[in-house]
Design a protein around this motif. Structure first.
Motif, PDB file in Angstrom:
ATOM      1  N   GLY A   8      -8.697  -5.309   6.144  1.00 16.89           N
ATOM      2  CA  GLY A   8      -8.040  -5.163   5.465  1.00 16.89           C
ATOM      3  C   GLY A   8      -7.482  -4.175   4.522  1.00 16.89           C
ATOM      4  N   GLY A  10      -4.560  -2.134   3.651  1.00 14.53           N
ATOM      5  CA  GLY A  10      -3.373  -1.888   2.832  1.00 14.53           C
ATOM      6  C   GLY A  10      -3.626  -1.323   1.196  1.00 14.53           C
ATOM      7  N   GLN A  11      -2.416  -1.706   0.729  1.00 16.69           N
ATOM      8  CA  GLN A  11      -1.793  -1.568  -0.723  1.00 16.69           C
ATOM      9  C   GLN A  11      -3.676  -1.778  -1.712  1.00 16.69           C
ATOM     10  OE1 GLN A  11       0.892  -3.331  -3.735  1.00 16.69           O
ATOM     11  NE2 GLN A  11       2.121  -1.851  -1.918  1.00 16.69           N
ATOM     12  N   ALA A  12      -4.122  -2.936  -1.454  1.00 20.67           N
ATOM     13  CA  ALA A  12      -5.596  -3.419  -2.169  1.00 20.67           C
ATOM     14  C   ALA A  12      -6.501  -2.422  -2.341  1.00 20.67           C
ATOM     15  CB  ALA A  12      -5.650  -5.318  -2.358  1.00 20.67           C
ATOM     16  N   LEU A  16      -6.349   0.337  -5.253  1.00 24.89           N
ATOM     17  CA  LEU A  16      -7.557  -0.421  -6.190  1.00 24.89           C
ATOM     18  C   LEU A  16      -8.755   0.255  -6.347  1.00 24.89           C
ATOM     19  CD1 LEU A  16      -5.226  -4.167  -6.598  1.00 24.89           C
ATOM     20  CD2 LEU A  16      -4.701  -1.940  -7.454  1.00 24.89           C
ATOM     21  N   ASP A  35      -9.177  -3.327  10.157  1.00 23.97           N
ATOM     22  CA  ASP A  35      -7.831  -3.911   9.973  1.00 23.97           C
ATOM     23  C   ASP A  35      -6.216  -3.996  10.637  1.00 23.97           C
ATOM     24  OD1 ASP A  35      -5.531  -3.103   7.253  1.00 23.97           O
ATOM     25  OD2 ASP A  35      -4.532  -3.351   9.617  1.00 23.97           O
ATOM     26  N   ILE A  36      -6.336  -5.068  11.240  1.00 26.45           N
ATOM     27  CA  ILE A  36      -5.487  -5.118  12.292  1.00 26.45           C
ATOM     28  C   ILE A  36      -4.312  -4.688  12.876  1.00 26.45           C
ATOM     29  CG2 ILE A  36      -5.370  -7.743  12.435  1.00 26.45           C
ATOM     30  CD1 ILE A  36      -2.486  -7.755  11.600  1.00 26.45           C
ATOM     31  N   LEU A  40      -4.224   2.173  11.326  1.00 25.52           N
ATOM     32  CA  LEU A  40      -4.080   2.699  10.237  1.00 25.52           C
ATOM     33  C   LEU A  40      -5.882   2.595   9.673  1.00 25.52           C
ATOM     34  CD1 LEU A  40      -3.470   2.127   7.021  1.00 25.52           C
ATOM     35  CD2 LEU A  40      -3.360  -0.389   7.042  1.00 25.52           C
ATOM     36  N   MET A  72      -9.972  -7.717   1.879  1.00 26.62           N
ATOM     37  CA  MET A  72      -8.520  -7.574   0.866  1.00 26.62           C
ATOM     38  C   MET A  72      -7.313  -7.901   2.247  1.00 26.62           C
ATOM     39  SD  MET A  72     -10.030  -4.245  -0.811  1.00 26.62           S
ATOM     40  CE  MET A  72     -10.971  -4.217   0.670  1.00 26.62           C
ATOM     41  N   PRO A  74      -4.356 -10.317   3.670  1.00 26.80           N
ATOM     42  CA  PRO A  74      -3.398 -11.275   3.275  1.00 26.80           C
ATOM     43  C   PRO A  74      -3.683 -12.698   3.734  1.00 26.80           C
ATOM     44  CG  PRO A  74      -2.222  -9.912   4.804  1.00 26.80           C
ATOM     45  CD  PRO A  74      -3.669  -9.677   4.737  1.00 26.80           C
ATOM     46  N   HIS A  77      -8.403 -16.247   1.978  1.00 27.37           N
ATOM     47  CA  HIS A  77      -9.045 -15.304   3.039  1.00 27.37           C
ATOM     48  C   HIS A  77     -10.663 -15.732   3.086  1.00 27.37           C
ATOM     49  CE1 HIS A  77      -6.965 -12.538  -0.045  1.00 27.37           C
ATOM     50  NE2 HIS A  77      -6.872 -12.163   0.507  1.00 27.37           N
ATOM     51  N   GLU A  94     -10.557 -10.858  -2.605  1.00 28.05           N
ATOM     52  CA  GLU A  94      -9.289 -10.143  -3.364  1.00 28.05           C
ATOM     53  C   GLU A  94      -9.094 -11.682  -3.243  1.00 28.05           C
ATOM     54  OE1 GLU A  94      -7.806  -9.032  -5.375  1.00 28.05           O
ATOM     55  OE2 GLU A  94      -8.630  -7.362  -5.382  1.00 28.05           O
ATOM     56  N   LYS A  95      -8.053 -12.258  -4.802  1.00 27.12           N
ATOM     57  CA  LYS A  95      -7.432 -12.918  -4.863  1.00 27.12           C
ATOM     58  C   LYS A  95      -6.186 -13.166  -4.388  1.00 27.12           C
ATOM     59  CE  LYS A  95      -3.819 -11.682  -6.377  1.00 27.12           C
ATOM     60  NZ  LYS A  95      -2.801 -11.389  -5.822  1.00 27.12           N
ATOM     61  N   HIS A 214      -3.423 -14.354 -12.087  1.00 21.50           N
ATOM     62  CA  HIS A 214      -4.490 -13.327 -12.827  1.00 21.50           C
ATOM     63  C   HIS A 214      -4.309 -13.841 -13.993  1.00 21.50           C
ATOM     64  CE1 HIS A 214      -5.182 -10.207 -10.505  1.00 21.50           C
ATOM     65  NE2 HIS A 214      -4.218 -10.051  -9.848  1.00 21.50           N
ATOM     66  N   TYR A 286      -0.985  -1.790 -11.481  1.00 17.22           N
ATOM     67  CA  TYR A 286      -1.630  -1.054 -10.569  1.00 17.22           C
ATOM     68  C   TYR A 286      -1.817   0.455 -11.404  1.00 17.22           C
ATOM     69  CZ  TYR A 286      -0.560  -3.163  -6.658  1.00 17.22           C
ATOM     70  OH  TYR A 286      -1.236  -4.477  -6.148  1.00 17.22           O
TER      71      TYR A 286
HETATM   72  N1  NAD Z   1      -5.889  -7.780  -7.841  1.00 16.47           N
HETATM   73  C1  NAD Z   1      -5.138  -7.153  -7.291  1.00 16.47           C
HETATM   74  O1  NAD Z   1      -4.457  -6.280  -8.581  1.00 16.47           O
HETATM   75  C2  NAD Z   1      -4.509  -7.226  -6.615  1.00 16.47           C
HETATM   76  C3  NAD Z   1      -3.182  -6.504  -6.140  1.00 16.47           C
HETATM   77  C4  NAD Z   1      -3.079  -6.435  -4.710  1.00 16.47           C
HETATM   78  C5  NAD Z   1      -3.435  -7.173  -4.491  1.00 16.47           C
HETATM   79  N2  NAD Z   1      -3.979  -8.077  -4.228  1.00 16.47           N
HETATM   80  C6  NAD Z   1      -4.429  -8.941  -2.747  1.00 16.47           C
HETATM   81  O2  NAD Z   1      -4.890  -7.783  -2.084  1.00 16.47           O
HETATM   82  C7  NAD Z   1      -4.647  -8.889  -0.396  1.00 16.47           C
HETATM   83  C8  NAD Z   1      -4.236  -7.528   0.596  1.00 16.47           C
HETATM   84  O3  NAD Z   1      -2.847  -7.324  -0.220  1.00 16.47           O
HETATM   85  P1  NAD Z   1      -2.020  -5.949  -0.119  1.00 16.47           P
HETATM   86  O4  NAD Z   1      -1.141  -5.637  -1.364  1.00 16.47           O
HETATM   87  O5  NAD Z   1      -3.260  -4.975   0.310  1.00 16.47           O
HETATM   88  O6  NAD Z   1      -1.314  -6.270   1.127  1.00 16.47           O
HETATM   89  P2  NAD Z   1      -0.389  -5.189   2.276  1.00 16.47           P
HETATM   90  O7  NAD Z   1       0.225  -6.060   2.654  1.00 16.47           O
HETATM   91  O8  NAD Z   1      -0.329  -3.831   1.416  1.00 16.47           O
HETATM   92  O9  NAD Z   1      -2.569  -5.062   3.156  1.00 16.47           O
HETATM   93  C9  NAD Z   1      -2.986  -5.916   3.755  1.00 16.47           C
HETATM   94  C10 NAD Z   1      -3.513  -5.173   4.891  1.00 16.47           C
HETATM   95  O10 NAD Z   1      -4.390  -5.834   5.639  1.00 16.47           O
HETATM   96  C11 NAD Z   1      -4.201  -6.237   7.140  1.00 16.47           C
HETATM   97  N3  NAD Z   1      -4.181  -7.471   7.850  1.00 16.47           N
HETATM   98  C12 NAD Z   1      -3.884  -8.658   8.293  1.00 16.47           C
HETATM   99  N4  NAD Z   1      -4.066  -9.269   9.002  1.00 16.47           N
HETATM  100  C13 NAD Z   1      -5.330  -8.613   8.857  1.00 16.47           C
HETATM  101  C14 NAD Z   1      -6.396  -9.255   9.289  1.00 16.47           C
HETATM  102  N5  NAD Z   1      -6.630 -10.342   9.854  1.00 16.47           N
HETATM  103  N6  NAD Z   1      -7.528  -9.026   9.794  1.00 16.47           N
HETATM  104  C15 NAD Z   1      -7.836  -7.385   9.106  1.00 16.47           C
HETATM  105  N7  NAD Z   1      -7.297  -6.644   8.327  1.00 16.47           N
HETATM  106  C16 NAD Z   1      -5.688  -7.641   8.165  1.00 16.47           C
HETATM  107  C17 NAD Z   1      -2.871  -5.056   7.265  1.00 16.47           C
HETATM  108  O11 NAD Z   1      -2.458  -4.947   7.955  1.00 16.47           O
HETATM  109  C18 NAD Z   1      -2.160  -4.054   6.017  1.00 16.47           C
HETATM  110  O12 NAD Z   1      -2.982  -3.479   6.254  1.00 16.47           O
HETATM  111  C19 NAD Z   1      -4.187  -9.839  -1.012  1.00 16.47           C
HETATM  112  O13 NAD Z   1      -4.731 -10.983  -1.244  1.00 16.47           O
HETATM  113  C20 NAD Z   1      -3.903  -9.683  -2.712  1.00 16.47           C
HETATM  114  O14 NAD Z   1      -3.391 -10.495  -2.953  1.00 16.47           O
HETATM  115  C21 NAD Z   1      -4.698  -7.931  -5.167  1.00 16.47           C
END
Ligand code: NAD
Length: 356
Positions: A8, A10-12, A16, A35-36, A40, A72, A74, A77, A94-95, A214, A286
């Motif tokens: 995964g 993405g944003q996290a 992070l 990542d799927i 990316l 990480m 969505p 997990h 990740e939570k 959190h 963040y």
């Molecule tokens: N600790 C924190 O403060 C915090 C902050 C943000 C997100 N998170 C957690 O991190 C995780 C991801 O959140 P995000 O904001 O990065 O989401 P996001 O949507 O920005 O990124 C998720 C990524 O995972 C990819 N993805 C989806 N399904 C997949 C799979 N089966 N296999 C591989 N990749 C896959 C998506 O294409 C995407 O790029 C969530 O569990 C979220 O709760 C934690």
């Protein structure tokens, strides 16, 4: 050196964790990413010169050059975490760790069979320096708690992210596939919450497990689980909810709202103990390296006194990664391990069931 595989991206991952992993170059090396989104995956693998790239997280878990997996993606997990443990890897999850009691039980059962591998959950707020100071002061003082209140009022869109970090988005995912994943997610929430759930209830559950978790987990570390959930009231659109938890001699109230028009992130825990009040503020979800502080107001020889602890400059995401490193290298158990996080998973489900 711990060889990390990231699932995964993405944003996290981008905002992070990867920046901290890059800085800890004598501790971690990213050896695989998945990542799927193929685009990316290629972007991140090229940018950080990662040797192995996958579009299926299970293939990454099987990669021999990976010692520890960071999950990480969505949603739930458990599947990746279980596969990582079964493959002999450590895992940082990740939570929220899991969304259903069934997947929770499976994960815990697998972890019991792999006692030597670390399975840590990313409750970053609990690794914030000011939070740890608050816990230390709470434990060192005998004044009984008389009240606790906490909140997460969230805005984290353009005001924060666009001004601080660039996130590269997946641009090759099929919209119909996303739609299907979304629908499945809501069906799964409905099932987990016992069926016949309202949209507001589902949204509030998502909100709580995405961000409120959190603070709820941090409060559990400070004062334990409540005796009872007295009330859980959700707004018609599910974007606001208010909770009252009952403890032995006091109540705890928690409020959460997601409103992307509010130009302020407002998250705090306040603990009242007779003449002392401790206020812990998280100024941002963040933005990196903003200092945090703990403000303590109390009576001192009949005079009001305020003490500010901090500013604390350590980044909480760096703190949690350092803890993961420490535990992997010393075989110590992290305070936020899967058994600890299991308490939260059960609590979120109980709370959401009361939101009907
Ligand atoms: N600790 C924190 O403060 C915090 C902050 C943000 C997100 N998170 C957690 O991190 C995780 C991801 O959140 P995000 O904001 O990065 O989401 P996001 O949507 O920005 O990124 C998720 C990524 O995972 C990819 N993805 C989806 N399904 C997949 C799979 N089966 N296999 C591989 N990749 C896959 C998506 O294409 C995407 O790029 C969530 O569990 C979220 O709760 C934690």
């Amino acid at each position: 050196m711990i060889c990390l595989g990231l699932i995964g991206l993405g944003q996290a991952a981008q905002i992070l964790h990867i920046p901290n992993i890059e800085k800890m170059e004598n501790k971690f090396e990213i050896t695989a990413v998945a990542d799927i989104s193929k685009n990316l995956t290629n972007y991140i693998a090229d940018k950080y010169r990662v040797p192995h790239r996958f579009t299926d997280g299970m293939d990454l878990i099987g990669c021999p050059d990976v010692d520890a997996v960071m999950v990480m993606s969505p949603g739930d997990h458990a599947e990746f975490a279980i596969a990582a443990l079964e493959a002999g890897k450590h895992v940082f999850i990740e939570k929220p760790m899991t969304s259903s009691l069934e997947s929770l039980e499976k994960l815990l059962e697998v972890k019991r069979r792999h006692p030597d591998q670390i399975a840590m959950v990313g409750y970053c707020r609990r690794y914030n320096d000011s939070f740890m100071k608050m816990k230390e002061l709470l434990q060192a003082d005998s004044r009984p708690i008389s009240y606790v209140r906490a909140r997460t009022i969230i805005l984290e869109g353009p005001w924060y992210l666009d001004n601080t970090w660039h996130e590269h988005k997946a641009d090759d995912l099929d919209p119909a596939g996303r739609e299907l994943m979304n629908r499945r997610m809501f069906e799964e929430i409905d099932r987990v919450l016992g069926g016949n759930t309202s949209h507001a209830q589902q949204m509030a559950y998502l909100l709580m497990t995405a961000s409120g978790c959190h603070i709820l987990s941090a409060i559990r570390e400070l004062i334990g689980l409540p005796k009872a959930i007295r009330s859980a009231v959700v707004s018609p659109n599910g974007m606001q909810f208010s909770l009252v938890f009952e403890y032995d001699n006091f109540n705890m109230v928690f409020e959460e709202m997601n409103d992307q028009e509010i130009v302020e992130f407002d998250e705090a825990i306040e603990i009242y103990q007779g003449d002392r009040k401790m206020l812990l503020e998280y100024d941002t979800p963040y933005i990196r390296y903003l200092p945090s502080k703990l403000t303590v107001s109390e009576l001192d020889c009949g005079q009001a006194k305020t003490t500010v602890y901090g500013p604390h400059y350590h980044d909480m995401f760096a703190n949690e990664l350092l803890e993961f490193y420490r535990c992997v290298t010393t075989h110590d158990t992290p305070k936020c391990d899967v058994f600890d996080a299991a308490e939260d998973v059960k609590l979120y489900i109980d709370v959401a069931k009361m939101m009907k």
